[in-house]
Design a protein around this motif. Structure first.
Motif, PDB file in Angstrom:
ATOM      1  N   UNK A 109     -19.073   8.418  12.518  1.00 51.42           N
ATOM      2  CA  UNK A 109     -20.215   9.106  11.956  1.00 51.42           C
ATOM      3  C   UNK A 109     -21.484   8.776  12.726  1.00 51.42           C
ATOM      4  N   UNK A 123     -18.372  17.954  10.722  1.00 56.58           N
ATOM      5  CA  UNK A 123     -18.303  17.655   9.290  1.00 56.58           C
ATOM      6  C   UNK A 123     -19.587  16.926   8.930  1.00 56.58           C
ATOM      7  N   UNK A 153     -22.052  15.067   6.318  1.00 53.15           N
ATOM      8  CA  UNK A 153     -21.969  14.252   5.117  1.00 53.15           C
ATOM      9  C   UNK A 153     -23.357  13.803   4.695  1.00 53.15           C
ATOM     10  N   UNK A 208     -23.959   2.582   0.960  1.00 47.13           N
ATOM     11  CA  UNK A 208     -24.293   3.979   0.766  1.00 47.13           C
ATOM     12  C   UNK A 208     -23.094   4.692   0.151  1.00 47.13           C
ATOM     13  N   UNK A 209     -23.401   5.736  -0.595  1.00 46.06           N
ATOM     14  CA  UNK A 209     -22.371   6.507  -1.299  1.00 46.06           C
ATOM     15  C   UNK A 209     -22.415   7.935  -0.784  1.00 46.06           C
ATOM     16  N   UNK A 210     -21.231   8.432  -0.422  1.00 47.55           N
ATOM     17  CA  UNK A 210     -21.154   9.682   0.305  1.00 47.55           C
ATOM     18  C   UNK A 210     -20.737  10.856  -0.579  1.00 47.55           C
ATOM     19  N   UNK A 211     -21.246  12.032  -0.210  1.00 48.24           N
ATOM     20  CA  UNK A 211     -20.808  13.260  -0.843  1.00 48.24           C
ATOM     21  C   UNK A 211     -19.502  13.753  -0.242  1.00 48.24           C
ATOM     22  N   UNK A 212     -19.008  14.885  -0.755  1.00 48.80           N
ATOM     23  CA  UNK A 212     -17.704  15.397  -0.295  1.00 48.80           C
ATOM     24  C   UNK A 212     -17.729  16.044   1.078  1.00 48.80           C
ATOM     25  N   UNK A 213     -18.915  16.354   1.604  1.00 54.82           N
ATOM     26  CA  UNK A 213     -19.010  16.884   2.955  1.00 54.82           C
ATOM     27  C   UNK A 213     -18.986  18.394   3.038  1.00 54.82           C
ATOM     28  N   UNK A 223     -17.791  21.271   5.969  1.00 55.13           N
ATOM     29  CA  UNK A 223     -17.163  21.545   7.268  1.00 55.13           C
ATOM     30  C   UNK A 223     -17.834  22.765   7.864  1.00 55.13           C
ATOM     31  N   UNK A 254     -14.867   1.518   4.536  1.00 56.68           N
ATOM     32  CA  UNK A 254     -14.818   2.799   3.853  1.00 56.68           C
ATOM     33  C   UNK A 254     -13.491   3.471   4.186  1.00 56.68           C
ATOM     34  N   UNK A 283     -11.526   7.386   4.261  1.00 53.32           N
ATOM     35  CA  UNK A 283     -11.748   8.829   4.245  1.00 53.32           C
ATOM     36  C   UNK A 283     -10.400   9.544   4.273  1.00 53.32           C
ATOM     37  N   UNK A 320     -10.551  15.752   5.230  1.00 51.81           N
ATOM     38  CA  UNK A 320     -11.558  16.722   4.768  1.00 51.81           C
ATOM     39  C   UNK A 320     -12.265  16.277   3.494  1.00 51.81           C
ATOM     40  N   UNK A 321     -12.381  14.993   3.319  1.00 48.01           N
ATOM     41  CA  UNK A 321     -13.084  14.444   2.168  1.00 48.01           C
ATOM     42  C   UNK A 321     -14.239  13.560   2.628  1.00 48.01           C
ATOM     43  N   UNK A 322     -15.109  13.214   1.682  1.00 47.19           N
ATOM     44  CA  UNK A 322     -16.163  12.273   1.983  1.00 47.19           C
ATOM     45  C   UNK A 322     -15.628  10.859   2.090  1.00 47.19           C
ATOM     46  N   UNK A 323     -16.513   9.921   2.362  1.00 45.15           N
ATOM     47  CA  UNK A 323     -16.112   8.528   2.510  1.00 45.15           C
ATOM     48  C   UNK A 323     -16.254   7.788   1.188  1.00 45.15           C
ATOM     49  N   UNK A 347     -16.316   3.973  -0.609  1.00 46.81           N
ATOM     50  CA  UNK A 347     -16.498   2.544  -0.353  1.00 46.81           C
ATOM     51  C   UNK A 347     -15.310   1.769  -0.919  1.00 46.81           C
ATOM     52  N   UNK A 377     -12.757   3.097   8.041  1.00 49.39           N
ATOM     53  CA  UNK A 377     -13.901   2.779   8.894  1.00 49.39           C
ATOM     54  C   UNK A 377     -14.466   1.409   8.527  1.00 49.39           C
ATOM     55  N   UNK A 383     -21.014   2.690  12.306  1.00 47.29           N
ATOM     56  CA  UNK A 383     -19.602   2.893  12.019  1.00 47.29           C
ATOM     57  C   UNK A 383     -18.736   2.548  13.222  1.00 47.29           C
TER      58      UNK A 383
END
Lengths: 113, 116
Positions: A44, A88, A90, A102-107, A109, B36, B38, B41-44, B46, B90, B106
């Motif tokens: 990333x 992708x 994010x 940090x907390x991630x969203x679903x992204x 594409x 993390x 993944x 096709x999804x987010x990460x 923790x 990651x 990362x």
């Protein structure tokens, strides 16, 4: 609990067209917000971060811009997409004051054709 | 400058066998480190974090990692792999940014395959 939303989930756009990706966070106030891009098969890369409304910092020069019109809304934009913008995307949030994770969203594409 | 190196780009294990994903870090001071996960096709998500408390960190889904300063390592382990563990992992180091932001650096990721 906190949740983070991104839309759209997928997007196919022609070269030269505009872009708008949206990210919203629920269940927290005054978060730090981040946009990352993940190219195929790579890690990333941080694109933008924000500590508050209209307070945006850019990490790398590029064809993209970001805005934060509301406390929990973060938007990634482009006026004219390039092929190299495919990837992708994010969005992430982290507590203000520096709490490390940090907390991630679903992204989203994005494919630029 | 802070950085992380994931030593394996791919790891394959059989279901029920142990998992070891290796990560070395470089930092001029005591770092904050994370793992993390993944899924495609999804987010990460923790898995766990180390922030200078206990050196053995327990995370979700049975994963744990041990911070070893002498070896500058933060390897991720799980005693018994499950099919649902197949994903990209990651290793991440946090570098303090301005205005109390946190920039995450990362690693290049390790793809874990789990065979039945």
């Amino acid at each position: 609990s906190q949740t983070i939303h991104q839309w759209p989930a997928t997007l196919v756009q022609p070269v030269g067209s505009p872009l708008s990706l949206e990210c919203t966070v629920e269940g927290t106030s005054n978060p730090n917000l981040y946009w990352y891009r993940q190219a195929a098969g790579r890690g990333l890369q941080l694109l933008f971060y924000s500590i508050g409304i209209d307070q945006i910092s850019s990490e790398v020069p590029q064809n993209l811009s970001a805005s934060r019109p509301q406390d929990r809304q973060f938007i990634l934009s482009s006026k004219k997409l390039l092929l190299s913008d495919s990837g992708f995307y994010l969005c992430a949030w982290g507590p203000s004051g520096g709490n490390y994770e940090q907390y991630f969203g679903p992204g989203t594409r994005l494919t630029v054709t | 400058a802070q950085s992380v190196t994931q030593l394996d780009s791919h790891v394959s294990v059989s279901e029920g066998t142990p998992v070891l994903l290796r990560c070395n870090y470089s930092s001029s001071y005591s770092p904050s480190l994370f793992w993390y996960v993944q899924h495609p096709n999804k987010g990460l998500q923790l898995l766990l974090k180390y922030t200078s408390a206990a050196t053995l960190v327990k995370g979700i889904n049975g994963f744990e990692a041990e911070f070893k300063k002498s070896e500058t390592s933060f390897h991720l382990t799980k005693p018994s792999a499950h099919m649902s563990d197949a994903a990209e992992y990651f290793c991440v180091v946090s570098v303090g940014g301005p205005y109390n932001t946190d920039k995450l650096i990362f690693g290049t990721g390790t793809r874990l395959q789990v065979f039945p």
